[in-house]
Scaffold this motif. Structure first.
Motif, PDB file in Angstrom:
ATOM      1  N   UNK A 152       0.843  -1.195   0.000  1.00 52.79           N
ATOM      2  CA  UNK A 152       0.000   0.000   0.000  1.00 52.79           C
ATOM      3  C   UNK A 152       0.874   1.239   0.000  1.00 52.79           C
ATOM      4  N   UNK A 153       0.546   2.187  -0.852  1.00 51.54           N
ATOM      5  CA  UNK A 153       1.297   3.430  -0.938  1.00 51.54           C
ATOM      6  C   UNK A 153       0.364   4.610  -1.115  1.00 51.54           C
ATOM      7  N   UNK A 154       0.933   5.795  -1.168  1.00 45.49           N
ATOM      8  CA  UNK A 154       0.155   7.014  -1.370  1.00 45.49           C
ATOM      9  C   UNK A 154      -0.243   7.105  -2.838  1.00 45.49           C
ATOM     10  N   UNK A 155      -1.483   7.391  -3.096  1.00 48.45           N
ATOM     11  CA  UNK A 155      -1.994   7.509  -4.456  1.00 48.45           C
ATOM     12  C   UNK A 155      -1.467   8.788  -5.111  1.00 48.45           C
ATOM     13  N   UNK A 156      -0.979   8.680  -6.324  1.00 50.86           N
ATOM     14  CA  UNK A 156      -0.487   9.851  -7.062  1.00 50.86           C
ATOM     15  C   UNK A 156      -1.672  10.615  -7.642  1.00 50.86           C
ATOM     16  N   UNK A 157      -1.700  11.913  -7.401  1.00 53.83           N
ATOM     17  CA  UNK A 157      -2.711  12.787  -7.993  1.00 53.83           C
ATOM     18  C   UNK A 157      -2.002  13.720  -8.964  1.00 53.83           C
ATOM     19  N   UNK A 158      -2.507  13.874 -10.180  1.00 53.16           N
ATOM     20  CA  UNK A 158      -1.837  14.730 -11.164  1.00 53.16           C
ATOM     21  C   UNK A 158      -1.849  16.204 -10.755  1.00 53.16           C
ATOM     22  N   UNK A 159      -0.795  16.926 -11.143  1.00 56.13           N
ATOM     23  CA  UNK A 159      -0.670  18.352 -10.813  1.00 56.13           C
ATOM     24  C   UNK A 159      -1.816  19.172 -11.382  1.00 56.13           C
ATOM     25  N   UNK A 160      -2.371  18.735 -12.482  1.00 57.32           N
ATOM     26  CA  UNK A 160      -3.450  19.482 -13.138  1.00 57.32           C
ATOM     27  C   UNK A 160      -4.734  19.487 -12.313  1.00 57.32           C
ATOM     28  N   UNK A 161      -4.820  18.632 -11.303  1.00 55.48           N
ATOM     29  CA  UNK A 161      -6.009  18.561 -10.456  1.00 55.48           C
ATOM     30  C   UNK A 161      -6.094  19.732  -9.476  1.00 55.48           C
ATOM     31  N   UNK A 162      -4.961  20.388  -9.198  1.00 55.28           N
ATOM     32  CA  UNK A 162      -4.910  21.488  -8.240  1.00 55.28           C
ATOM     33  C   UNK A 162      -4.548  22.783  -8.971  1.00 55.28           C
ATOM     34  N   UNK A 163      -5.526  23.527  -9.472  1.00 53.20           N
ATOM     35  CA  UNK A 163      -5.241  24.705 -10.301  1.00 53.20           C
ATOM     36  C   UNK A 163      -4.500  25.824  -9.577  1.00 53.20           C
ATOM     37  N   UNK A 164      -4.497  25.838  -8.261  1.00 52.52           N
ATOM     38  CA  UNK A 164      -3.800  26.911  -7.534  1.00 52.52           C
ATOM     39  C   UNK A 164      -2.294  26.862  -7.776  1.00 52.52           C
ATOM     40  N   UNK A 165      -1.738  25.666  -8.045  1.00 46.23           N
ATOM     41  CA  UNK A 165      -0.299  25.520  -8.232  1.00 46.23           C
ATOM     42  C   UNK A 165       0.104  25.515  -9.703  1.00 46.23           C
ATOM     43  N   UNK A 166      -0.856  25.431 -10.599  1.00 45.84           N
ATOM     44  CA  UNK A 166      -0.604  25.311 -12.037  1.00 45.84           C
ATOM     45  C   UNK A 166       0.141  24.010 -12.327  1.00 45.84           C
ATOM     46  N   UNK A 167       0.526  23.819 -13.567  1.00 48.55           N
ATOM     47  CA  UNK A 167       1.262  22.618 -13.948  1.00 48.55           C
ATOM     48  C   UNK A 167       2.163  22.953 -15.118  1.00 48.55           C
ATOM     49  N   UNK A 186       5.932  23.633 -16.984  1.00 52.97           N
ATOM     50  CA  UNK A 186       7.240  24.199 -16.632  1.00 52.97           C
ATOM     51  C   UNK A 186       7.182  25.386 -15.670  1.00 52.97           C
ATOM     52  N   UNK A 187       6.032  25.993 -15.489  1.00 50.78           N
ATOM     53  CA  UNK A 187       5.936  27.178 -14.622  1.00 50.78           C
ATOM     54  C   UNK A 187       5.082  26.903 -13.397  1.00 50.78           C
ATOM     55  N   UNK A 188       5.418  25.866 -12.677  1.00 52.70           N
ATOM     56  CA  UNK A 188       4.662  25.545 -11.474  1.00 52.70           C
ATOM     57  C   UNK A 188       5.094  26.451 -10.326  1.00 52.70           C
ATOM     58  N   UNK A 189       4.283  26.506  -9.308  1.00 54.13           N
ATOM     59  CA  UNK A 189       4.549  27.329  -8.138  1.00 54.13           C
ATOM     60  C   UNK A 189       5.764  26.777  -7.383  1.00 54.13           C
ATOM     61  N   UNK A 190       6.693  27.645  -7.026  1.00 58.04           N
ATOM     62  CA  UNK A 190       7.903  27.213  -6.310  1.00 58.04           C
ATOM     63  C   UNK A 190       7.589  26.676  -4.914  1.00 58.04           C
ATOM     64  N   UNK A 191       6.534  27.171  -4.294  1.00 56.80           N
ATOM     65  CA  UNK A 191       6.184  26.748  -2.941  1.00 56.80           C
ATOM     66  C   UNK A 191       5.201  25.599  -2.901  1.00 56.80           C
ATOM     67  N   UNK A 192       4.949  24.971  -4.040  1.00 53.08           N
ATOM     68  CA  UNK A 192       3.941  23.906  -4.119  1.00 53.08           C
ATOM     69  C   UNK A 192       4.241  22.763  -3.152  1.00 53.08           C
ATOM     70  N   UNK A 193       5.464  22.247  -3.165  1.00 50.10           N
ATOM     71  CA  UNK A 193       5.798  21.102  -2.305  1.00 50.10           C
ATOM     72  C   UNK A 193       5.640  21.450  -0.828  1.00 50.10           C
TER      73      UNK A 193
END
Length: 95
Positions: A16-31, A33-40
Motif C-alpha cells: 500500500x502506498x500514497x496515491x499519485x494525484x496529477x498536478x493538473x487537479x490542483x489549479x492553484x499551483x498550475x502545472x 514548466x511554470x509551477x509554483x515554487x512553494x507547491x511542495x
C-alpha cells in the motif's frame, strides 16, 4: 458524507502506498514548466494540518446545513461548509 482515508492509498508493487494525484487537479499551483515554487511546501503543510485536525478533533457536519457545490471552475461550496469541531479529549471525558 463519510470520511474515507483509503481513497488516498493505492495498492502498488511494494504494497500500500500514497496515491499519485496529477498536478493538473490542483489549479492553484498550475502545472507544466511554470509551477509554483512553494507547491511542495504548501502540500506538506496542508497534510500536517489535516493530520493534526484528524488526530485531535472530531469534525461533524452541522445538522440541517445544505451542502451543494457552487457553479465555478474550482470546487467551492455554495453556502460554505459548516462543521462542528470537538476536541477528542472532551469526547473521552464524556463531555
Amino acid at each position: 458524507m463519510v470520511f474515507k482515508p483509503e481513497r488516498w492509498f493505492s495498492n502498488g508493487v511494494n504494497g500500500i502506498g500514497i496515491k499519485h494525484e496529477p498536478s493538473y487537479k490542483f489549479p492553484a499551483f498550475h502545472a507544466g514548466p511554470r509551477t509554483c515554487l512553494g507547491k511542495e511546501m504548501g502540500m506538506i503543510q496542508m497534510k500536517m494540518v489535516a493530520a493534526a485536525v484528524v488526530c485531535n478533533y472530531r469534525v461533524e457536519l452541522v445538522e440541517g446545513h445544505l451542502v451543494c457545490p457552487s457553479d465555478s471552475v474550482i470546487l467551492q461550496m455554495k453556502y460554505g461548509l459548516k462543521v462542528r469541531v470537538v476536541p477528542i479529549t472532551t469526547i473521552n471525558q464524556g463531555g
